[in-house]
Design an enzyme around this catalytic site. Structure first.
Site, mmCIF file in Angstrom:
data_model
loop_
_atom_site.group_PDB
_atom_site.id
_atom_site.type_symbol
_atom_site.label_atom_id
_atom_site.label_comp_id
_atom_site.label_asym_id
_atom_site.label_seq_id
_atom_site.Cartn_x
_atom_site.Cartn_y
_atom_site.Cartn_z
ATOM 1 N N ASP A 168 0.350 2.016 8.525
ATOM 2 C CA ASP A 168 -0.209 1.109 9.655
ATOM 3 C C ASP A 168 0.760 1.294 10.811
ATOM 4 O O ASP A 168 0.138 1.076 11.948
ATOM 5 C CB ASP A 168 -0.528 -0.257 9.327
ATOM 6 C CG ASP A 168 -1.132 -0.453 8.405
ATOM 7 O OD1 ASP A 168 -1.960 0.279 7.717
ATOM 8 O OD2 ASP A 168 -1.604 -1.771 7.698
ATOM 9 N N ARG A 179 1.043 -5.555 -5.071
ATOM 10 C CA ARG A 179 1.293 -6.503 -3.738
ATOM 11 C C ARG A 179 1.762 -8.122 -4.318
ATOM 12 O O ARG A 179 1.332 -8.915 -3.344
ATOM 13 C CB ARG A 179 -0.218 -6.479 -3.378
ATOM 14 C CG ARG A 179 -0.556 -5.276 -2.513
ATOM 15 C CD ARG A 179 -1.784 -5.678 -1.529
ATOM 16 N NE ARG A 179 -2.202 -4.262 -0.738
ATOM 17 C CZ ARG A 179 -1.643 -3.844 0.303
ATOM 18 N NH1 ARG A 179 -0.382 -4.451 0.690
ATOM 19 N NH2 ARG A 179 -2.154 -2.641 0.696
ATOM 20 N N ASP A 203 5.689 -7.781 5.668
ATOM 21 C CA ASP A 203 5.598 -9.182 4.655
ATOM 22 C C ASP A 203 6.448 -9.029 3.414
ATOM 23 O O ASP A 203 7.365 -9.842 3.051
ATOM 24 C CB ASP A 203 4.256 -9.367 4.116
ATOM 25 C CG ASP A 203 3.007 -10.064 5.034
ATOM 26 O OD1 ASP A 203 3.618 -10.464 5.885
ATOM 27 O OD2 ASP A 203 2.194 -9.679 5.046
ATOM 28 N N LYS A 243 8.359 0.810 5.390
ATOM 29 C CA LYS A 243 7.064 1.473 4.843
ATOM 30 C C LYS A 243 5.786 0.806 5.364
ATOM 31 O O LYS A 243 5.643 -0.376 5.426
ATOM 32 C CB LYS A 243 7.080 1.499 3.494
ATOM 33 C CG LYS A 243 6.034 2.098 2.701
ATOM 34 C CD LYS A 243 5.107 1.134 1.806
ATOM 35 C CE LYS A 243 4.504 -0.088 2.475
ATOM 36 N NZ LYS A 243 3.636 -0.623 1.696
ATOM 37 N N THR A 244 4.843 1.557 5.848
ATOM 38 C CA THR A 244 3.599 1.283 5.820
ATOM 39 C C THR A 244 2.658 2.361 6.964
ATOM 40 O O THR A 244 3.334 2.717 8.156
ATOM 41 C CB THR A 244 3.150 0.034 6.627
ATOM 42 O OG1 THR A 244 1.782 -0.198 6.596
ATOM 43 C CG2 THR A 244 3.674 -0.354 8.026
ATOM 44 N N GLY A 301 0.908 -1.254 -0.042
ATOM 45 C CA GLY A 301 0.053 -0.008 0.056
ATOM 46 C C GLY A 301 0.870 1.292 -0.064
ATOM 47 O O GLY A 301 2.009 1.249 0.462
HETATM 48 P P1 FBP Z 1 0.666 -1.954 3.679
HETATM 49 O O1 FBP Z 1 0.529 -2.855 4.912
HETATM 50 O O2 FBP Z 1 0.967 -2.695 2.475
HETATM 51 O O3 FBP Z 1 1.538 -0.682 3.756
HETATM 52 O O4 FBP Z 1 -0.796 -1.694 3.351
HETATM 53 C C1 FBP Z 1 -1.541 -0.857 4.214
HETATM 54 C C2 FBP Z 1 -2.887 -0.560 4.280
HETATM 55 O O5 FBP Z 1 -3.106 0.706 3.839
HETATM 56 C C3 FBP Z 1 -3.628 -1.025 5.151
HETATM 57 O O6 FBP Z 1 -3.814 -0.322 6.165
HETATM 58 C C4 FBP Z 1 -5.038 -1.530 4.421
HETATM 59 O O7 FBP Z 1 -5.637 -2.543 5.108
HETATM 60 C C5 FBP Z 1 -4.642 -1.888 3.239
HETATM 61 O O8 FBP Z 1 -3.290 -1.175 2.860
HETATM 62 C C6 FBP Z 1 -5.643 -1.806 1.977
HETATM 63 O O9 FBP Z 1 -4.878 -2.344 0.819
HETATM 64 P P2 FBP Z 1 -5.484 -2.120 -0.617
HETATM 65 O O10 FBP Z 1 -5.399 -0.538 -1.156
HETATM 66 O O11 FBP Z 1 -4.635 -2.844 -1.381
HETATM 67 O O12 FBP Z 1 -7.057 -2.757 -0.505
#
Ligand code: FBP
Length: 552
Positions: free
Chosen positions: A206, A146, A177, A203-204, A82
């Site tokens: 979250d 992803r 991951d 990165k994230t 993300g």
């Molecule tokens: P990452 O762990 O890859 O940084 O993603 C974070 C995130 O924004 C989460 O908070 C959310 O659940 C998810 O991506 C949503 O992903 P997508 O936009 O692919 O549906």
């Protein structure tokens, strides 16, 4: 890149991100190596799986200049998962860092995430391109994806494609991951004597990729500031109109760091913390009662309005749902083909329900059909439920409404309960990075370049002492295996970087519980307003409450 840029973007382009002192003279650094390291847990298994990388020392960059490279280095960069504010500055940091190692070094961006490496989709990132993206949000410079990099076949294809471009180092910018997979790739190349280093960057939005050495993941600061601005605006509306309860779901997949940070910044009437729900083994019914009690209490003081923050991952932490989701994960992994062949929604739901244990089937059957379906949606490539697609805010608003109706019939409650539902996630993931993220990301990218310069692989770039001014930041590299443990994924035990959940004994949570009763009954809202990029340091150079309280 669009042909028109906003005045802010134009002014922001000339911002010069700050670097830790050890990197001020360039990415050719002197390093200090620490002791042999272990793993977060399951050390024996991790050592078996990563014989080459396991045990590597922590690296700290020291002040002073190290040797520059005799030959230019070609580096590949991948954005994974993300979006998170600041990704472009990580890339700018890598670019400037490798140029400081040798001016003829080159940077190649793999397009669309890890699949770009396997499918050989890339573009060279030259200074003209990099300059257009400095200090901007988004991942659009090369895009993200992803795709999971985990098979030997993918690793071999990656090798062929890198060797064609004479790439001798890859930087993977990703979450837990993706960095786990970066480490698998590093290990594979070391075992096969392939001359390609692999470095990760945390990165994230979250905020769950952190530990003693990685103080925070990039993007968390900016995303939380954007959500807190929006929450503050909603609070002011709620306090002005005095007729709605706003149920706001906040992104953040598993951990509740985003919800907790936004609560600390804005003082909502209710903020659910998934980790607390799990620790107290609260059922959905308990949560609904708790929320309804706060609504009723405020109504008793004539306050028929409020704001409730709900973490995206809540459902996975409610014990009965945790068990259900874990069964569904295994079931959908093992019966994927049969499930896919069923044509109607009801057939799919009946199929799933029949295969569940008695307890899980009871929970599943008690849910509205739209939530049942959301729980059965495709998993992401890492086997996770796509929690952003589960409408928890709607489920809770409906259930709290029902509970209040019951109390009304019993004469226990006399208020009004009208709700507005919100989900904040995508609003913050590509915002222009705050000064903190702009500086932190650039420093991470520069550190990755420095780790490449000293020949390391299987490391994550690390910048520490983040609550202090950048002039006191310490930079270096952490062996990725040090952050790993074994977890069950897709029905199998896998080595993964341990996710950091909200700690009950941690400063942020303790501060929250100290204040939440007051916040629930009073209207003590804080309105943080938008991120400030220009102006006094006390409004522009903030760090998150989470970092402040963790390091207090
Ligand atoms: P990452 O762990 O890859 O940084 O993603 C974070 C995130 O924004 C989460 O908070 C959310 O659940 C998810 O991506 C949503 O992903 P997508 O936009 O692919 O549906």
């Amino acid at each position: 890149m669009s042909s028109t840029i906003s005045p802010l973007q134009k002014a922001r382009a000339s911002y010069k991100p700050k670097l830790p002192p050890a990197l001020k003279n360039g990415a050719a650094v002197i390093i200090k190596e620490g002791e042999k390291t272990t793993a977060m847990a399951d050390a024996g298994r991790i050592e078996q799986l990563f014989p080459k990388s396991y045990g590597s020392p922590v690296i700290t960059f020291e002040k002073g200049s190290g040797a520059k490279l005799q030959k230019p280095v070609n580096v590949g960069v991948i954005l994974s998962g993300g979006q998170a504010p600041g990704g472009h500055n990580v890339i700018a940091g890598i670019f400037d860092g490798i140029k400081s190692l040798h001016p003829e070094s080159r940077l190649f961006g793999f397009i669309g995430g890890p699949s770009g490496l396997v499918d050989n989709k890339y573009k060279e990132l030259t200074s003209d391109i990099i300059d257009q993206y400095r200090n901007t949000g988004g991942f659009d410079i090369i895009g993200s994806g992803r795709t999971k990099l985990e098979t030997n076949e993918q690793f071999e294809k990656g090798k062929e494609n890198c060797l064609k471009l004479e790439i001798s180092a890859l930087v993977v910018i990703g979450g837990d991951d993706s960095n786990t997979n970066a480490c698998l790739l590093a290990e594979y190349y070391q075992q096969k004597n392939v001359p390609i280093q692999v470095i990760g960057c945390p990165k994230t939005i979250d905020g769950d990729l952190k530990n003693e050495w990685i103080e925070t993941s990039f993007g968390f600061d900016t995303a939380c500031r954007v959500y807190s601005e929006l929450i503050g605006n909603i609070m002011r509306d709620a306090n002005s109109a005095r007729k709605y309860w706003h149920f706001i779901k906040l992104m953040g997949r598993s951990a509740s760091h985003i919800g907790l940070e936004c609560a600390l910044q804005t003082h909502p009437n209710i903020a659910l913390i998934s980790e607390e729900v799990a620790a107290k083994k609260q059922t959905l019914d308990d949560i609904v009662s708790l929320m309804a009690e706060i609504v009723a209490k405020r109504a008793g003081s004539g306050l028929n309005f409020g704001v409730a923050l709900i973490p995206e991952g809540l459902i996975e932490f409610i014990p009965e749902f945790k068990a259900l989701i874990s069964e569904l994960n295994d079931l959908l992994a093992h019966e994927a083909d049969t499930f896919a062949k069923l044509s109607s929604i009801s057939e799919k739901l009946v199929f799933v329900n029949h295969k569940l244990s008695k307890d899980s089937s009871y929970v599943f059957s008690s849910l509205p059909q739209d939530i049942q379906l959301q729980l059965c949606l495709d998993r992401d490539p890492h086997g996770n439920v796509q929690v952003s697609q589960i409408a928890t805010e709607k489920l809770l608003a409906e259930m709290v409404g029902q509970r209040l109706m019951e109390w009304k019939t019993e004469g226990k409650y006399k208020g009004k309960f009208a709700t507005q539902l919100h989900f904040f996630g995508y609003e913050g993931r590509c915002a222009a990075p705050s000064n903190f993220d702009a500086d932190y990301c650039y420093s991470l990218g520069f550190s990755a370049a420095a780790l490449i310069g000293v020949g390391k692989s299987g490391y994550m770039a690390s910048v520490r002492h983040l609550t202090k001014p950048a002039a006191e930041w310490a930079a270096g590299g952490i062996p990725i295996t040090m952050m790993m443990n074994m977890e069950r994924r897709h029905g199998e035990d896998k080595p993964v970087i341990q996710k950091a959940l909200v700690k009950h004994e941690g400063g942020p949570f303790l501060n929250f519980i100290k204040n939440r009763i007051m916040w629930s009954v009073e209207t003590d809202y804080v309105y943080p307003g938008p991120i400030q990029y220009f102006g006094p340091t006390e409004v522009c150079d903030l760090v998150t409450k989470t970092l402040e309280l963790e390091q207090a």
